[in-house]
Every structure is written in C-alpha cells, then in structure tokens.
Design an enzyme around this catalytic site. Structure first.
Site, PDB file in Angstrom:
ATOM      1  N   CYS A  86       1.438   1.660   4.990  1.00 18.66           N
ATOM      2  CA  CYS A  86       1.121   0.308   4.517  1.00 18.66           C
ATOM      3  C   CYS A  86      -0.357  -0.027   4.671  1.00 18.66           C
ATOM      4  O   CYS A  86      -0.754  -1.197   4.585  1.00 18.66           O
ATOM      5  CB  CYS A  86       1.982  -0.744   5.227  1.00 18.66           C
ATOM      6  SG  CYS A  86       3.755  -0.434   5.059  1.00 18.66           S
ATOM      7  N   ASP A 126       0.830  -1.200   0.000  1.00 22.52           N
ATOM      8  CA  ASP A 126       0.000   0.000   0.000  1.00 22.52           C
ATOM      9  C   ASP A 126       0.867   1.253   0.000  1.00 22.52           C
ATOM     10  O   ASP A 126       1.872   1.307  -0.710  1.00 22.52           O
ATOM     11  CB  ASP A 126      -0.957  -0.051   1.206  1.00 22.52           C
ATOM     12  CG  ASP A 126      -2.247   0.718   0.991  1.00 22.52           C
ATOM     13  OD1 ASP A 126      -2.221   1.961   1.105  1.00 22.52           O
ATOM     14  OD2 ASP A 126      -3.278   0.084   0.705  1.00 22.52           O
TER      15      ASP A 126
END
Length: 239
Positions: free
Chosen positions: A189, A88
């Site tokens: 993340c 991410d």
C-alpha cells in the site's frame, strides 16, 4: 432501494478474468441506471475469490513500491497488473479472501467515505468473531492491528475501490492463511515501516476459509442492513 445482495464464491481464479467479470457487472448496472425507463432495478453483487499470486498497482500508485525485478517475479509465477482502483501496490494470492462488492450505492448511501468505513466495519466485526481487535488507522484505508503502538502496527486487510455512477467495484483483501513472504517484495500500500499480518499469524493456527466467508457474509448483512442471497451460478459468470 434494493437491499438484496447476490453472492457468488468464484473459488480460485486468475486475476484478469475476475477483473473483467467485475467490469461486466458494473457496466450492466450503469446501463440500467442510464435507461430512460428505469424499469429494471440494479443488482448488488458480492464476489469472493482466491487469486493466483498477483501484484496489483492502483491507478495512481507508485511503481517504485514494487521491489522485485520483473524477471524474478515471473520466475516466482507472480502476475502483475496496473489497474483502475484507488490505492497503491498490494498482493493477492492463495489463503487470502478477496471480496468484490459491485454495489449500487443508490441502494444504500451515496457516500464513498461511508462505504469504505462500512467495508472496514465488516472486517472489524469478522476479526472480533475470532477475538482479534481490528482498528482503523487515521488517513489510511483498510483494517489494522495495534495502530497505537509504534513499531507494532500491522495491516491485516487492504482495500481499494472504483466507483462509476455510484456503482462500486474492487474491494478488500483479507489475509487469512496467506503466505506473508510475498509482501517482502513490495512496499504494501506504499506505506513504509509497517508490517502485514494474517489471521493464521495472529491465531497461531490454520483458519477454515469457508468459516471466515460465512462470517463475512453475515457481517455484510449486519453492516449494510441487507440480505445476502446465495448464487451457485450467475449468468455470464467468469469461467
């Protein structure tokens, strides 16, 4: 199987030029593997770099994890890229060692789970050199501290990779002397309610970046059972 790793320290570079350089090295290896003759062996590269401040979002990442408005981000001089790795949102910037292994896993082991665990092991061994116990967090990549103590879990190294025909790119970002304030503008993340830390934060002192790089290289040799060869200048390197 080629167990030699050609290493290059790119110093401080903008994100995009190093992303392009990685793509070039990956494609060169893919083309060698596609050649009918297979007479030219693939090359394992390891790049270290400190980036200018930048947020990067993985290919399936959630843009909602970016908490800073575009205008404010630009005012702070932080770049932003939506890229082709897994994972991410994360931050790269000064005081952080970003490692990009462009490895042909046919030279090691064609197993992405094994590869990620091996990258984590390199970081865990490096942290141990500083008396810090790095750990894995179940279901999450990267290296963490105090994963079993709720509320104290903190990430010290993020990871995200891409692989094409078993040739890897992207890699890890180890917070050494990183300004952790940059992480306040993202959900690192995409993981809620967990903190981020650095070697400096844990040790209470500035840490020599070159010293950390040397430890990382030696631990790459140990984990991947390889030889790291220094390359001051590679042909076609990012400039």
């Amino acid at each position: 199987m080629n167990k030699e790793i050609l290493f290059q320290d790119l110093g401080k570079r903008a994100y995009k030029e190093v992303w392009d350089y990685q793509e070039k090295l990956l494609q060169e290896n893919v083309e060698k593997k596609s050649a009918i003759s297979h007479q030219t062996s693939t090359i394992n590269h390891l790049l270290f770099v400190e980036h200018n401040p930048v947020y990067t979002l993985g290919k399936n990442g959630n843009e909602g994890n970016v908490l800073i408005a575009e205008q404010k981000r630009k005012e702070k001089g932080i770049e932003y890229f939506h890229i082709n790795r897994g994972g991410d949102i994360t931050f790269h910037g000064p005081g952080q060692i970003v490692g990009y292994p462009i490895f042909d896993l046919d030279n090691f082991k064609t197993d992405l789970g094994w590869y990620l665990r091996s990258l984590e092991e390199v970081i865990i061994l490096t942290l141990a050199d500083y008396g810090i116990k790095g750990e894995r967090s179940k279901g999450e990549t990267g290296v963490w501290l105090d994963v079993s103590t709720k509320g104290k879990e903190r990430k010290i190294c993020a990871m995200g990779i891409r692989c094409s025909r078993w040739v890897t790119m992207h890699g890890f970002a180890l917070n050494v002397n990183t300004d952790l304030d940059y992480f306040n503008f993202i959900i690192p993340c995409g993981i809620q309610n967990k903190k981020v830390t650095s070697l400096k934060n844990e040790l209470g002192r500035e840490v020599d970046m070159d010293e950390v790089k040397e430890k990382l290289k030696r631990n790459f040799e140990k984990v991947f059972e390889a030889i790291v060869v220094e390359q001051k200048e590679l042909q076609g390197a990012a400039r």
